[in-house]
Design a protein around this motif. Sequence first.
Motif, mmCIF file in Angstrom:
data_model
loop_
_atom_site.group_PDB
_atom_site.id
_atom_site.type_symbol
_atom_site.label_atom_id
_atom_site.label_comp_id
_atom_site.label_asym_id
_atom_site.label_seq_id
_atom_site.Cartn_x
_atom_site.Cartn_y
_atom_site.Cartn_z
ATOM 1 N N GLY A 178 0.800 -1.219 0.000
ATOM 2 C CA GLY A 178 0.000 0.000 0.000
ATOM 3 C C GLY A 178 0.832 1.267 0.000
ATOM 4 O O GLY A 178 0.363 2.330 0.393
ATOM 5 N N LEU A 179 2.081 1.149 -0.458
ATOM 6 C CA LEU A 179 3.005 2.283 -0.442
ATOM 7 C C LEU A 179 3.565 2.554 -1.825
ATOM 8 O O LEU A 179 3.645 1.667 -2.665
ATOM 9 C CB LEU A 179 4.166 1.987 0.517
ATOM 10 N N GLU A 180 3.981 3.782 -2.018
ATOM 11 C CA GLU A 180 4.641 4.151 -3.262
ATOM 12 C C GLU A 180 6.149 4.054 -3.033
ATOM 13 O O GLU A 180 6.640 4.393 -1.960
ATOM 14 C CB GLU A 180 4.261 5.581 -3.629
ATOM 15 N N LEU A 181 6.871 3.577 -4.027
ATOM 16 C CA LEU A 181 8.329 3.480 -3.918
ATOM 17 C C LEU A 181 8.961 4.151 -5.135
ATOM 18 O O LEU A 181 9.187 3.513 -6.160
ATOM 19 C CB LEU A 181 8.772 2.010 -3.832
ATOM 20 N N PRO A 182 9.221 5.458 -5.025
ATOM 21 C CA PRO A 182 9.869 6.133 -6.145
ATOM 22 C C PRO A 182 11.298 5.614 -6.325
ATOM 23 O O PRO A 182 11.903 5.092 -5.394
ATOM 24 C CB PRO A 182 9.865 7.605 -5.740
ATOM 25 N N VAL A 183 11.802 5.773 -7.531
ATOM 26 C CA VAL A 183 13.150 5.312 -7.854
ATOM 27 C C VAL A 183 14.078 6.514 -7.870
ATOM 28 O O VAL A 183 13.798 7.514 -8.520
ATOM 29 C CB VAL A 183 13.170 4.578 -9.213
ATOM 30 N N GLY A 184 15.183 6.395 -7.136
ATOM 31 C CA GLY A 184 16.143 7.482 -7.048
ATOM 32 C C GLY A 184 17.509 7.078 -7.572
ATOM 33 O O GLY A 184 17.717 5.953 -8.025
ATOM 34 N N VAL A 185 18.421 7.995 -7.476
ATOM 35 C CA VAL A 185 19.784 7.797 -7.949
ATOM 36 C C VAL A 185 20.646 7.344 -6.777
ATOM 37 O O VAL A 185 20.520 7.860 -5.667
ATOM 38 C CB VAL A 185 20.340 9.114 -8.534
ATOM 39 N N ASP A 186 21.508 6.383 -7.024
ATOM 40 C CA ASP A 186 22.430 5.885 -6.010
ATOM 41 C C ASP A 186 23.343 7.010 -5.534
ATOM 42 O O ASP A 186 23.659 7.924 -6.308
ATOM 43 C CB ASP A 186 23.271 4.745 -6.617
ATOM 44 N N VAL A 187 23.737 6.943 -4.261
ATOM 45 C CA VAL A 187 24.756 7.881 -3.796
ATOM 46 C C VAL A 187 26.019 7.588 -4.581
ATOM 47 O O VAL A 187 26.198 6.489 -5.104
ATOM 48 C CB VAL A 187 25.019 7.749 -2.276
ATOM 49 N N GLU A 188 26.906 8.553 -4.682
ATOM 50 C CA GLU A 188 28.114 8.356 -5.475
ATOM 51 C C GLU A 188 28.911 7.183 -4.927
ATOM 52 O O GLU A 188 29.253 7.162 -3.741
ATOM 53 C CB GLU A 188 28.970 9.622 -5.446
ATOM 54 N N PRO A 189 29.176 6.200 -5.770
ATOM 55 C CA PRO A 189 29.953 5.042 -5.300
ATOM 56 C C PRO A 189 31.313 5.461 -4.750
ATOM 57 O O PRO A 189 31.989 6.303 -5.325
ATOM 58 C CB PRO A 189 30.110 4.188 -6.558
ATOM 59 N N MET A 190 31.681 4.876 -3.608
ATOM 60 C CA MET A 190 32.961 5.193 -2.983
ATOM 61 C C MET A 190 34.128 4.822 -3.879
ATOM 62 O O MET A 190 35.123 5.510 -3.941
ATOM 63 C CB MET A 190 33.084 4.477 -1.645
ATOM 64 N N LEU A 191 33.994 3.706 -4.591
ATOM 65 C CA LEU A 191 35.094 3.273 -5.447
ATOM 66 C C LEU A 191 35.372 4.304 -6.526
ATOM 67 O O LEU A 191 36.506 4.641 -6.803
ATOM 68 C CB LEU A 191 34.754 1.909 -6.090
ATOM 69 N N VAL A 192 34.307 4.841 -7.131
ATOM 70 C CA VAL A 192 34.466 5.864 -8.159
ATOM 71 C C VAL A 192 35.028 7.141 -7.537
ATOM 72 O O VAL A 192 35.943 7.756 -8.074
ATOM 73 C CB VAL A 192 33.111 6.148 -8.851
ATOM 74 N N LYS A 193 34.521 7.515 -6.365
ATOM 75 C CA LYS A 193 34.967 8.727 -5.686
ATOM 76 C C LYS A 193 36.451 8.598 -5.338
ATOM 77 O O LYS A 193 37.227 9.532 -5.541
ATOM 78 C CB LYS A 193 34.156 8.925 -4.402
ATOM 79 N N ASN A 194 36.860 7.442 -4.840
ATOM 80 C CA ASN A 194 38.256 7.250 -4.447
ATOM 81 C C ASN A 194 39.178 7.243 -5.661
ATOM 82 O O ASN A 194 40.301 7.732 -5.585
ATOM 83 C CB ASN A 194 38.427 5.938 -3.668
ATOM 84 N N LEU A 195 38.731 6.714 -6.780
ATOM 85 C CA LEU A 195 39.559 6.705 -7.982
ATOM 86 C C LEU A 195 39.702 8.101 -8.578
ATOM 87 O O LEU A 195 40.705 8.411 -9.198
ATOM 88 C CB LEU A 195 38.946 5.770 -9.042
ATOM 89 N N ALA A 196 38.707 8.950 -8.367
ATOM 90 C CA ALA A 196 38.729 10.306 -8.934
ATOM 91 C C ALA A 196 39.692 11.229 -8.192
ATOM 92 O O ALA A 196 40.084 12.253 -8.706
ATOM 93 C CB ALA A 196 37.321 10.893 -8.925
ATOM 94 N N HIS A 197 40.033 10.875 -6.971
ATOM 95 C CA HIS A 197 40.887 11.774 -6.166
ATOM 96 C C HIS A 197 42.310 11.340 -6.151
ATOM 97 O O HIS A 197 42.799 10.365 -6.219
ATOM 98 C CB HIS A 197 40.356 11.843 -4.729
#
Length: 180
Positions: free
Chosen positions: A161-180
């Motif tokens: 009986g609930l709505e479940l909208p679809v959102g965007v994943d938080v920025e993956p740590m692996l991608v964040k760590n590779l970018a820095h």
Amino acid sequence: MISVEAIAVIGAGTAGRAFALACARAGFRVALEDVMPEKLRRAQDEYAAVVEELAGSLRYVSTVEDAVADADLAVDFVPDELESKLEIFSLLDRMAPPRTILCTPTNALSITDLASCTYRAERCVGLRGGSLLGDDVELMRSRFLNAEVEVAVVAVWERLGLELPVGVDVEPMLVKNLAH
């Protein structure tokens, strides 16, 4: 088309118990598991009268293996910290049938990162927000997620009986760590 009829709820704390009961009331077959026997006893005591009305659709089990044996969807209620989530995802991935969707509430972690540590990355979803039974929860898609899995999980919430909208994943740590 993927259909969810059996749900494993891992963790019988307050949130896990409430979610298990809501799923059983919605007509799902639910297995509620916790490593702490007193939490399972508390759930049994709290829901003793209600379970009779549910015609056996809520059962209590003492092992993850028993909980996921026939599960189409496994939802964990372990602490929202990387070590705990990795441990439960590893355990569920090994013990659950290949068809089982792994679902985890997390406000801090990337479902893309968690999913990449399994053999079923396309069957892993995250849920972000407050209570899983509240209005502010949303499904977080990993970059691996199968579209049919997304539809199946949204259908579970609709059945609750609930709505479940679809959102965007938080920025993956692996991608964040590779970018820095």
